[in-house]
Write an enzyme that holds these catalytic residues in place. Structure first.
Site, PDB file in Angstrom:
ATOM      1  N   HIS A   1      -6.478  -1.108   1.467  1.00 43.86           N
ATOM      2  CA  HIS A   1      -7.245  -0.276   2.396  1.00 43.86           C
ATOM      3  C   HIS A   1      -8.526   0.186   1.715  1.00 43.86           C
ATOM      4  CE1 HIS A   1      -2.978   0.102   3.538  1.00 43.86           C
ATOM      5  NE2 HIS A   1      -3.447   0.118   4.776  1.00 43.86           N
TER       6      HIS A   1
ATOM      7  N   ASP B   1      -6.903  -1.457  -3.880  1.00 46.43           N
ATOM      8  CA  ASP B   1      -5.952  -1.213  -2.788  1.00 46.43           C
ATOM      9  C   ASP B   1      -6.424  -2.014  -1.581  1.00 46.43           C
ATOM     10  OD1 ASP B   1      -3.814   1.215  -1.983  1.00 46.43           O
ATOM     11  OD2 ASP B   1      -4.969   0.452  -0.281  1.00 46.43           O
TER      12      ASP B   1
ATOM     13  N   ASP C   1      -0.928  -3.096  -2.127  1.00 50.82           N
ATOM     14  CA  ASP C   1      -0.577  -3.516  -0.775  1.00 50.82           C
ATOM     15  C   ASP C   1      -1.322  -4.762  -0.320  1.00 50.82           C
ATOM     16  OD1 ASP C   1      -2.785  -1.957  -0.980  1.00 50.82           O
ATOM     17  OD2 ASP C   1      -2.223  -0.501   0.552  1.00 50.82           O
TER      18      ASP C   1
ATOM     19  N   HIS D   1      -7.600   8.073  -0.111  1.00 50.98           N
ATOM     20  CA  HIS D   1      -8.196   8.382   1.197  1.00 50.98           C
ATOM     21  C   HIS D   1      -8.622   9.849   1.302  1.00 50.98           C
ATOM     22  CE1 HIS D   1      -7.424   4.411   2.632  1.00 50.98           C
ATOM     23  NE2 HIS D   1      -6.115   4.524   2.502  1.00 50.98           N
TER      24      HIS D   1
END
Lengths: 557, 439
Positions: free
Chosen positions: B153, B151, B240, B112
């Protein structure tokens, strides 16, 4: 007086150490078909004319278990493993009576699948039909929860002379190592115990009434009574005995390199600030890594009997041994012959060495002086490279905290200690930045190390306060604790339980356990604390009952 | 003993003494049970699997990629430098032929983190994979690199960094941004005017299962990779998407992750998120390690798989199948950017960025040269709730003569203007990484 016996691969050595240093020593070739004979001969010779009542301690290092494993002279053993999810358990097959039992315990020690006792029973039936008398029971994560191992072991009662449960061997993780270690332990159990019976009987017959301890690969000892249930701990104690011998002979306080140059190999050990390094996991034997703790030690195929070869004008030494060197009656020139020829050594029949070197030189059309010199350079370079590689490996060892990553210490040796037959000759050739010492009495350093080695022990306490359980696997302790159980409680319990266990089992109780690693993690589940994961590792580190520095000091520089 | 069919390097750095805060998902014991599982499985004894100690990334490694404001030291801690250093060590092991592939199991994560860094957002400060990619380009001369972000996200930081770079293909598979942080990663986000179609987003619906992920890999990711022909494939290996993850809503499994990895066959995988510390990570990491090493992983299965995992619903399957066409079109025939100025002009982008972890608000103006000879010199003016205006100027890797000259001109102007607290100047062609503090 302290008595040490080292039954090694080539020689059997014995020494008797008194208040004023070495009283007597004895060396003979090991009779591989009669190890007991080697022990009793050494025992008789070294105590001859001595008041044996004054002997207060006997330490024995033997290759018996090692040989049995390496030569695959193992008793048929029923190996039952329950693995749960992970690597295909078929990979861990050992022996002909290997059974994978459905059942699973997870990393926190929670049972996630019950053990299939029917499968255990079927396997046991097959073992019984085939006359299998010893067993090993191993489950994944048994150091966190031993229920499955105990259930499998319990089922073998009645038909087993002996069962090894994995958790009793070590508190460390590694299922494949646990499988191999437990299997070997059971597979050498009978032969080890009958040998030990005979040795103890022999000792008693001479009239010695002193505690008997067995050497381990970590440079420490265990009481003979303890060793009977964990014979696998006696493997590969020889190199460790030599290392402990050097500590006894020389006062080592800095980063150092130790070379033990034998007939077939050179063993290398590294000391950090004067203390020998312990292998992070365990020692490898017969191709299988085990959980047996050991001193860090690397072996390369350069020794006094390593054969000299010439190919395309290039002179090489080892790694093979084609019988003894010519000075010792062999028929092919070896490393020691080259040392004799260059005048750096004076061992055995030096004329035969000269003949061998000259003959090989003539057939390869090079000068014999050049041949001997190049052989020496080759060997010294090979040893140096191996030392550098070992140091690099140690210094690049992974660490898991930022603190260690930033503050981690690098080992930079300042001193070099050399022992073994060609030690003095190699010392002359190993010129360099390091200060070199060849200690006196190095030819029986192994037996001295054996005689003077102290007890060692290691255990780990593991607490999951969320589950309310505290375990110390290899002590067989499992207790309920409440949620307030703290790191301080864990440290206290670990040390107390360890000291109590050692006293009860006949270990030298004058040595004090120390904490090695302490960690505590709060376990969070769904954003709430569900307890604390506390781990405390403690040990009695390798050390000596006494040292011989006043006498061993100096040596040759 | 087991032998790895493909040699694998593991860089394991759990940072047991670092956390964002005591109850934050990104805390000390995140990899504790993973390490226990890997050790208990005997992973480090497998012939062909080698564990390497991480390098420590240097300030230069970070400045090669990021604009850090006010400087690198202020926005990073030792843990970030070691985590990024873990990725660098993985790259080094593969590039120098020590191993065929490598997996950096390091934390804290990085995907991120955007081009400009004022603090921590989405648990990330600096972008581990991107720092590694730029290291690979500089030290080993590679040019075309693909990053596949698995991931849960959206990898908005990596997307931001490579938005204008036609040589780095960034593909992100993630839970649809309408349902999860950071809210971006929609189909229409497909790269800047110099790099259209080189950012590919695949927003998957909540509850996507093994079937959906594998379909996405087979029918979207692999065909694109095959066409792009990268020299190096990097996997941002977030874990995740697992059905037990506490902060996401997907339905993926350890076996699925292993299979995905086997199909993707990355040169380097770098751990990203994944916060199911007990139920997922030990098994997912084990599965990935075995898959990368070419060892049978069919026995890797979560203990609660039979009770808690459910196969994919038909409507989800249908939804994902409908994604295929637009995703492939984004890569193979991207719609041209209608805002694109003429060549030789600057394209300007305004961005407001919120740093959720540190609560920082940042405003950016980004100018990119429209260039046909390189990816274009970039200047970013950035101010935030913690820093007055700062600037970053970058002459890109493989930058052309014009963009080099432009970079130096802008630097002179920016420093002379005294408008900025600090100007970071990066000349990738001449390997110059410097900072000019004007006040």
């Amino acid at each position: 007086m302290l008595l040490g016996i080292d039954v090694g691969g080539t020689h059997t050595d014995a020494v008797l150490v008194g208040d004023d240093g070495i009283l007597k020593s004895f060396k003979t070739r090991t009779d591989h078909d009669n190890l007991l004979g080697s022990v009793t001969t050494a025992l008789a010779q070294v105590t001859d004319g001595i008041d044996v009542k004054k002997i207060t301690n006997i330490n024995l290092s033997t290759t018996l278990s090692t040989n049995a494993i390496v030569e695959n002279k193992l008793e048929k053993t029923g190996l039952f493993i329950s693995s749960g999810p992970g690597i295909d358990p078929g990979n861990f097959t050992m022996g002909d009576f290997f059974f994978v039992v459905p059942g699973s315990i997870d990393h926190r020690g929670t049972e996630t699948q019950k053990i299939d006792m029917k499968a255990v029973k079927n396997g046991l039936d097959r073992c019984r039909e085939n006359g299998v008398k010893v067993y090993a029971s191993v489950s994944k994560f048994s150091t966190r929860n031993r229920d499955h191992e105990e259930q499998m072991a319990g089922a073998a009662e009645g038909q087993a002379d002996f069962v090894t449960s994995g958790y009793s061997l070590s508190s460390s993780l590694s299922f494949p190592r646990r499988v191999a270690t437990a299997y070997y332990n059971s597979a050498v159990w009978r032969i080890y115990n009958s040998f030990t019976d005979a040795v103890v009987k022999g000792i008693t017959q001479i009239g010695i009434n002193a505690p008997v301890n067995i050497l381990k690969a970590d440079g420490g000892t265990m009481p003979v009574a303890v060793s009977r249930a964990i014979p696998v701990e006696s493997i590969l104690s020889g190199p460790a005995a030599s290392i402990m011998g050097i500590i006894a002979l020389c006062s080592i306080d800095r980063d150092s390199v130790i070379l033990d140059i034998g007939g077939t190999t050179t063993d290398i050990a590294i000391f950090a600030s004067g203390a020998p390094l312990i292998e992070r996991e365990g020692i490898k034997l017969g191709g299988s890594p085990t959980l047996v703790r050991s001193l860090q030690n690397r072996s390369i195929g350069i020794g006094g009997d390593s054969v000299i070869r010439v190919s395309d004008g290039r002179v090489t030494v080892g790694p093979e041994r084609k019988g003894p060197c010519m000075a010792d009656g062999g028929d092919q020139p070896a490393f020691l012959d080259a040392l004799n020829f260059t005048g750096t050594a004076d061992f055995g029949d030096t004329a035969r060495s000269a003949d061998g070197i000259k003959q090989l030189a003539a057939s390869e059309k090079i000068k014999p002086e050049l041949l001997a010199q190049q052989a020496l350079e080759y060997a010294v370079t090979a040893i140096r490279r191996a030392v550098d590689a070992m140091l690099a490996e140690i210094n690049s060892k992974p660490v898991y905290t930022i603190h260690e990553m930033i503050e981690g210490k690098k080992i930079v040796p300042e001193k070099l200690y050399i022992i073994g037959g060609p030690a003095r000759a190699v010392a002359k050739a190993m010129t360099g930045a390091l200060e070199i010492t060849v200690p006196e009495h190095f030819e029986v350093a192994n037996a001295i190390g054996a005689a003077l080695a102290r007890t060692t022990f290691e255990t780990e306490l593991f607490t999951d306060t969320g589950k309310g359980v505290m375990t110390m696997p290899n002590l067989g302790i499992e207790e309920r604790v409440d949620r307030r159980y703290s790191v301080e409680d864990a440290k206290h319990d670990a040390l107390i339980h360890m000291a109590e266990f050692m006293k009860k089992s006949g270990y030298d109780s004058s040595v004090k356990p120390e904490l090695v690693e302490v960690s505590a993690f709060r376990i969070i589940s769904d954003y709430g604390s569900s307890g604390c994961d506390i781990r405390v590792r403690c040990q009695v580190r390798p050390g000596l009952i006494k040292n011989l520095h006043a006498r061993g000091k100096g040596g040759t520089k | 003993m087991i032998r790895a069919e493909k040699s694998l390097g593991l860089i394991f750095f759990p940072a047991y003494d670092w956390a964002i805060s005591p109850t934050h998902p990104e805390r000390e014991e995140r990899l504790l049970y993973t390490q226990d599982q890997l050790r208990e499985e005997g992973i480090f004894d497998i012939e062909g699997i080698t564990e390497f100690k991480p390098d420590i990334a240097t300030e230069e490694d970070v400045m090669r990629l990021h604009f850090c404001f006010p400087d690198v030291a202020s926005v990073t801690t030792e843990s970030h430098m070691i985590s990024a250093g873990g990725a660098l060590r993985a790259a080094r092991a593969v590039m120098e032929g020590e191993v065929k592939s490598a997996f950096a199991l390091v934390r804290p994560p990085g995907h991120h983190s955007m081009k400009c860094v004022h603090g921590n957002r989405g648990f990330c400060n600096i972008n581990n994979e991107a720092i590694m990619v730029e290291y690979i380009r500089e030290k080993y001369g590679k040019r075309k690199i693909a990053i596949v972000d698995t991931d849960c996200h959206h990898g908005d930081g990596t997307q931001d960094i490579y938005w204008h770079d036609p040589d780095v293909l960034f593909i992100s598979l993630h839970q649809d941004g309408r349902t999860l942080y950071p809210g971006s990663g929609h189909l229409r986000e497909l790269g800047g005017p110099n790099a259209r179609g080189k950012t590919i987003n695949i927003p998957l619906p909540p509850n996507t299962s093994e079937e959906g992920f594998i379909y996405t890999i087979d029918s979207m990711v692999l065909p694109i990779l095959e066409h792009f022909k990268p020299e190096v494939i990097v996997n941002s290996a977030g874990q995740d998407n697992h059905y037990t993850d506490p902060i996401t809503n997907m339905n993926f499994t350890a076996h699925g992750y292993a299979l995905l990895n086997e199909k993707l066959s990355p040169h380097i995988a770098v751990l990203e998120g994944g916060y199911s510390v007990q139920g997922a990570l030990p098994y997912v990491n084990l599965g990935i390690v075995l898959a990368m090493a070419g060892i049978d992983y069919s026995h890797v299965k979560e203990p609660d798989y039979d009770t808690n995992y459910s196969p994919q619903d038909d409507d989800i399957t249908e939804y994902i199948e409908k994604l295929r066409e637009p995703v492939l079109a984004n890569y193979f025939s991207p719609k041209p950017d209608t805002d694109r100025p003429a060549t030789g002009q600057y394209y300007t982008r305004y961005k407001n960025i919120y740093y959720d972890t540190d609560g920082i608000q940042e405003s950016q103006t980004e100018h990119v040269m429209m260039c046909n000879d390189c990816r274009g010199v970039i200047m970013i003016e950035s101010s935030s709730s913690v820093n007055p205006p700062c600037a970053g100027i970058e002459i890109p890797v493989f930058g052309c003569k014009r963009c080099q000259a432009e970079g130096y001109r802008m630097l002179k102007e920016a420093v002379a203007s005294k408008n900025f607290l600090t100007v970071q100047f990066t000349d990738r062609v001449n390997k110059i990484y410097e900072r000019h503090n004007s006040r």
